[in-house]
Motif scaffolding. Structure first.
Motif, PDB file in Angstrom:
ATOM      1  N   LEU A  47       0.719  -1.326  -0.075  1.00 50.90           N
ATOM      2  CA  LEU A  47       0.069   0.406   0.061  1.00 50.90           C
ATOM      3  C   LEU A  47       0.987   1.056  -0.344  1.00 50.90           C
ATOM      4  N   ASP A  48       1.914   1.284  -0.012  1.00 51.16           N
ATOM      5  CA  ASP A  48       2.728   2.595   0.525  1.00 51.16           C
ATOM      6  C   ASP A  48       2.288   3.248   1.281  1.00 51.16           C
ATOM      7  N   ALA A  49       1.633   2.747   2.305  1.00 52.09           N
ATOM      8  CA  ALA A  49       1.141   3.687   3.315  1.00 52.09           C
ATOM      9  C   ALA A  49       1.908   4.461   4.823  1.00 52.09           C
ATOM     10  N   SER A  50       1.197   5.570   4.469  1.00 51.52           N
ATOM     11  CA  SER A  50       2.186   6.615   5.482  1.00 51.52           C
ATOM     12  C   SER A  50       2.011   6.196   7.100  1.00 51.52           C
ATOM     13  N   ALA A  51       3.431   6.462   7.840  1.00 53.78           N
ATOM     14  CA  ALA A  51       2.951   6.470   8.854  1.00 53.78           C
ATOM     15  C   ALA A  51       3.571   7.536   9.755  1.00 53.78           C
ATOM     16  N   ALA A  52       3.509   9.125   9.354  1.00 54.82           N
ATOM     17  CA  ALA A  52       3.625  10.223  10.117  1.00 54.82           C
ATOM     18  C   ALA A  52       2.734  10.034  11.493  1.00 54.82           C
ATOM     19  N   ARG A  53       2.888  10.746  11.977  1.00 52.48           N
ATOM     20  CA  ARG A  53       1.839  11.126  13.177  1.00 52.48           C
ATOM     21  C   ARG A  53       0.900  11.398  12.461  1.00 52.48           C
ATOM     22  N   GLY A  54      -0.273  10.478  12.483  1.00 50.47           N
ATOM     23  CA  GLY A  54      -2.021  10.962  12.604  1.00 50.47           C
ATOM     24  C   GLY A  54      -2.095  10.592  10.961  1.00 50.47           C
ATOM     25  N   ASP A  55      -1.475  10.381  10.672  1.00 47.32           N
ATOM     26  CA  ASP A  55      -1.856   9.191   8.822  1.00 47.32           C
ATOM     27  C   ASP A  55      -2.448   8.678   9.639  1.00 47.32           C
ATOM     28  N   LEU A  56      -4.103   8.743   8.256  1.00 47.53           N
ATOM     29  CA  LEU A  56      -4.830   7.626   8.950  1.00 47.53           C
ATOM     30  C   LEU A  56      -5.029   6.443   7.189  1.00 47.53           C
ATOM     31  N   HIS A  57      -5.169   5.607   7.342  1.00 46.84           N
ATOM     32  CA  HIS A  57      -5.682   4.735   6.637  1.00 46.84           C
ATOM     33  C   HIS A  57      -6.676   3.224   7.030  1.00 46.84           C
ATOM     34  N   ARG A  58      -7.713   3.643   6.439  1.00 48.77           N
ATOM     35  CA  ARG A  58      -8.950   2.756   6.584  1.00 48.77           C
ATOM     36  C   ARG A  58      -9.162   1.402   5.984  1.00 48.77           C
ATOM     37  N   ILE A  59      -9.393   0.262   6.242  1.00 46.93           N
ATOM     38  CA  ILE A  59      -9.299  -0.464   5.239  1.00 46.93           C
ATOM     39  C   ILE A  59     -10.152  -1.805   5.183  1.00 46.93           C
ATOM     40  N   PRO A  60     -10.781  -2.539   4.303  1.00 47.24           N
ATOM     41  CA  PRO A  60     -11.626  -3.357   5.164  1.00 47.24           C
ATOM     42  C   PRO A  60     -10.423  -4.669   6.037  1.00 47.24           C
ATOM     43  N   SER A  61     -11.574  -5.775   7.245  1.00 49.80           N
ATOM     44  CA  SER A  61     -10.750  -7.192   7.191  1.00 49.80           C
ATOM     45  C   SER A  61      -9.895  -7.630   6.017  1.00 49.80           C
ATOM     46  N   PHE A  62     -10.450  -8.139   5.904  1.00 53.24           N
ATOM     47  CA  PHE A  62     -10.523  -8.802   4.653  1.00 53.24           C
ATOM     48  C   PHE A  62     -10.128 -10.867   5.488  1.00 53.24           C
ATOM     49  N   GLY A  63     -10.683 -10.744   6.487  1.00 53.33           N
ATOM     50  CA  GLY A  63     -10.546 -11.445   7.102  1.00 53.33           C
ATOM     51  C   GLY A  63      -9.597 -11.567   7.796  1.00 53.33           C
ATOM     52  N   LEU A  64      -8.425 -11.304   8.165  1.00 52.95           N
ATOM     53  CA  LEU A  64      -7.573 -10.736   9.188  1.00 52.95           C
ATOM     54  C   LEU A  64      -8.016 -10.599  10.225  1.00 52.95           C
ATOM     55  N   ALA A  65      -8.971  -9.634  10.789  1.00 54.44           N
ATOM     56  CA  ALA A  65      -9.405  -9.600  11.890  1.00 54.44           C
ATOM     57  C   ALA A  65     -11.367  -9.842  12.397  1.00 54.44           C
ATOM     58  N   ALA A  66     -11.957 -10.118  13.343  1.00 54.96           N
ATOM     59  CA  ALA A  66     -13.436 -10.203  13.112  1.00 54.96           C
ATOM     60  C   ALA A  66     -13.915  -8.626  12.903  1.00 54.96           C
ATOM     61  N   ALA A  67     -12.961  -7.869  13.070  1.00 52.84           N
ATOM     62  CA  ALA A  67     -13.296  -6.651  12.997  1.00 52.84           C
ATOM     63  C   ALA A  67     -13.519  -6.327  11.331  1.00 52.84           C
ATOM     64  N   SER A  68     -15.309  -5.125  11.322  1.00 49.21           N
ATOM     65  CA  SER A  68     -15.355  -4.898  10.219  1.00 49.21           C
ATOM     66  C   SER A  68     -14.327  -4.240   9.078  1.00 49.21           C
ATOM     67  N   SER A  69     -14.006  -3.800   9.549  1.00 54.43           N
ATOM     68  CA  SER A  69     -12.825  -3.008   9.275  1.00 54.43           C
ATOM     69  C   SER A  69     -11.068  -2.374  10.277  1.00 54.43           C
ATOM     70  N   LEU A  70     -10.542  -2.232   9.581  1.00 58.16           N
ATOM     71  CA  LEU A  70      -8.884  -1.887  10.248  1.00 58.16           C
ATOM     72  C   LEU A  70      -8.434  -0.076   9.945  1.00 58.16           C
ATOM     73  N   LEU A  71      -8.465   0.377  11.090  1.00 61.21           N
ATOM     74  CA  LEU A  71      -8.170   2.047  10.857  1.00 61.21           C
ATOM     75  C   LEU A  71      -7.155   1.663  11.579  1.00 61.21           C
ATOM     76  N   LEU A  72      -5.099   1.717  10.584  1.00 64.62           N
ATOM     77  CA  LEU A  72      -3.999   2.174  10.899  1.00 64.62           C
ATOM     78  C   LEU A  72      -3.606   3.551  10.428  1.00 64.62           C
ATOM     79  N   VAL A  73      -2.921   4.472  11.803  1.00 60.15           N
ATOM     80  CA  VAL A  73      -2.926   5.356  12.586  1.00 60.15           C
ATOM     81  C   VAL A  73      -1.183   5.662  12.408  1.00 60.15           C
ATOM     82  N   GLY A  74      -0.282   6.194  11.964  1.00 55.42           N
ATOM     83  CA  GLY A  74       1.008   6.220  12.147  1.00 55.42           C
ATOM     84  C   GLY A  74       1.258   7.076  12.929  1.00 55.42           C
TER      85      GLY A  74
END
Length: 490
Positions: A47-74
């Motif tokens: 994804l080339d996701a930025s991990a700068a503080r506060g940068d957000l990336h919301r993605i479907p969990s794709f079965g990686l977790a029971a949650a409906s979606s994941l919100l990755l925060v730098g």
């Protein structure tokens, strides 16, 4: 604010709408990763996701977790152990601030320490705020996040204190934000006083309200003078929280200008609408008092809300008027837009008369403080030991404060021509001369003056603070009270 609970489920098995996870920067050009979750890290590698503080990336969990979606925060670093508590607060606050309208979310730091988990939860709780009281129309307004869980695999007991504290801090800060965000036609001196009484009704806090006649009879010339141009007269609210076992005492004073036109020294129209926030200091000390009572802190707190509306009505004070203050000093009013120090000075006289161990005042006092320190940093002035207490507490709470001096040469500019004092000095060092003016009303009492004109009300979001009221300084003031109650402050 959201309901905050604990879940002991594994990160993978948490049943929630959104699972919030930290995102670390990759070392040596490696992709960003989620600590403790190699499967998720592998899935997002492309994804080339930025991990700068506060940068957000919301993605479907794709079965990686029971949650409906994941919100990755730098979180702004390669190593979670090196991420500061405040960076975690800001990052996870940015995450929950983006989740307005979402029912459930969970916070997880799979490899974080207990202190880091507490900071992340605190930031998430503070970020989950939305002021929608006056929204209407065909589309329902998006309320704040509904509920929030802290993932504490196998450690619910250890996490309980973090949950309880985060809940209380968020509730207190949200009280401050709600008051500051309330429009000035709905929050004026009398209604603010009534709201204060309602907010402490179930707490061991006594309330006394002085109306305009009592203020005039009592010699509160500063408060009366500022409020006399408005159809909505001023008030002085005194609150007292006094546990019988308290060995230390603190007096708090808050500037409560419910709307500031500048009076006859009228402000420019652009930006005047933000002057609904000129009562932030009063809201802050009220919030801190509520927090002290709810925490059952072993310290006496006496709080003064100096409430007035500064309007250019037919009865308004004029530049050139001389006002007699609560302590008998006389002041030439050279600029009616330097009104905050006038109402604060009267209240400080009463605060000092209590003979407390410490006086703290909080005010959106000067534009000069914003020029000096920017929009995110508050200034603290006063006696050396009192300033140090505030700076120590600010370091714990993560709120940015900077110590400012009282240059002796600025005092001469405040000597009046026909009265004891004038209410403004020269333009350079305006924040300092305002503080020096207030110093005339505190005698030798240990005293800290917090000028939050910049960070108290925001034009753009940052981390757990959205636009409008931020609640900044509430946690610092409450931390000072806590430090004195526990004896960790000298």
């Amino acid at each position: 604010m959201p309901t905050i609970t604990i879940t002991e489920a594994s990160v993978r098995d948490v049943d929630t709408d959104v699972l919030i996870l930290p995102l670390l920067a990759g070392a040596d050009d490696a992709p960003a990763s989620v600590p403790g979750s190699p499967e998720i890290s592998e899935a997002i590698a492309g994804l080339d996701a930025s991990a700068a503080r506060g940068d957000l990336h919301r993605i479907p969990s794709f079965g990686l977790a029971a949650a409906s979606s994941l919100l990755l925060v730098g979180v702004g670093d390669e190593d979670l152990a090196e991420v500061s508590a405040e960076d975690l607060r800001l990052a996870f606050g940015a995450a929950t601030r983006s989740l307005s309208g979402v029912e459930r979310a969970a916070v997880a730091l799979p490899t974080g320490s207990a202190d880091q988990r507490a900071a992340a939860l605190e930031g998430a709780a503070l970020g989950a705020y939305a002021f929608v009281a006056h929204k209407s129309g065909t589309g329902a307004p998006k309320a704040a996040l509904g509920s929030l869980s802290l993932v504490a695999e196998g450690g619910a007991d250890a996490a309980r204190a973090a949950v309880d504290r985060s809940s209380l801090l968020a509730e207190v800060v949200d009280i401050v934000r709600d008051l500051v965000n309330t429009p000035p036609n709905l929050l004026f001196p009398a209604s603010f006083a009534q709201r204060a009484e309602e907010l402490v009704a179930d707490l061991p806090v006594t309330v006394t309200v002085l109306d305009e006649e009592q203020l005039a009879e009592g010699g509160y010339g500063g408060i009366v003078g500022v409020g006399q141009g408005s159809a909505r007269p001023p008030r002085l609210v005194r609150l007292e929280y006094a546990p019988t076992t308290a060995k230390r005492s603190v007096a708090l004073v808050g500037k409560g200008i419910t709307f500031d036109t500048g009076g006859i020294s009228l402000k420019p129209a652009p930006g005047m609408d933000d002057m609904t926030s000129d009562m932030t200091g009063a809201a802050t000390v009220l919030g801190a008092t509520i927090g002290a009572a709810r925490l059952h802190l072993d310290v006496k707190v006496t709080t003064y809300l100096a409430l007035a509306e500064n309007m250019p009505g037919g009865g308004a004070q004029r530049p050139g008027d001389v006002v007699t203050m609560r302590n008998g000093k006389t002041v030439e009013v050279l600029n009616t837009d330097a009104e905050g120090r006038m109402v604060m000075a009267d209240a400080l006289v009463d605060a000092v008369a209590e003979e407390p161990d410490l006086v703290m005042d909080v005010a959106t006092l000067t534009g000069a403080a914003v020029v000096a320190l920017g929009k995110r940093t508050a200034g603290v002035m006063g006696t050396e030991d009192a300033r140090a207490l505030v700076l120590t507490a600010a370091g714990t709470s993560g709120e940015p404060f900077w110590a400012l001096p009282f240059p002796a040469e600025l005092r001469a500019d405040l000597t009046g021509r026909v009265a004891d004092l004038r209410n403004i000095g020269e333009r350079p060092g305006g924040a300092l001369s305002a503080g020096i003016f207030l110093a005339e009303f505190v005698d030798e009492t240990p005293w800290a003056h917090l000028d939050i004109a910049g960070p108290g009300f925001a034009s753009s979001p940052l981390g757990y603070m959205g636009k409008g009221a931020t609640g900044m300084s509430t946690r610092t003031v409450l931390q000072v009270l806590e430090d004195l109650a526990t004896g960790s402050a000298a």
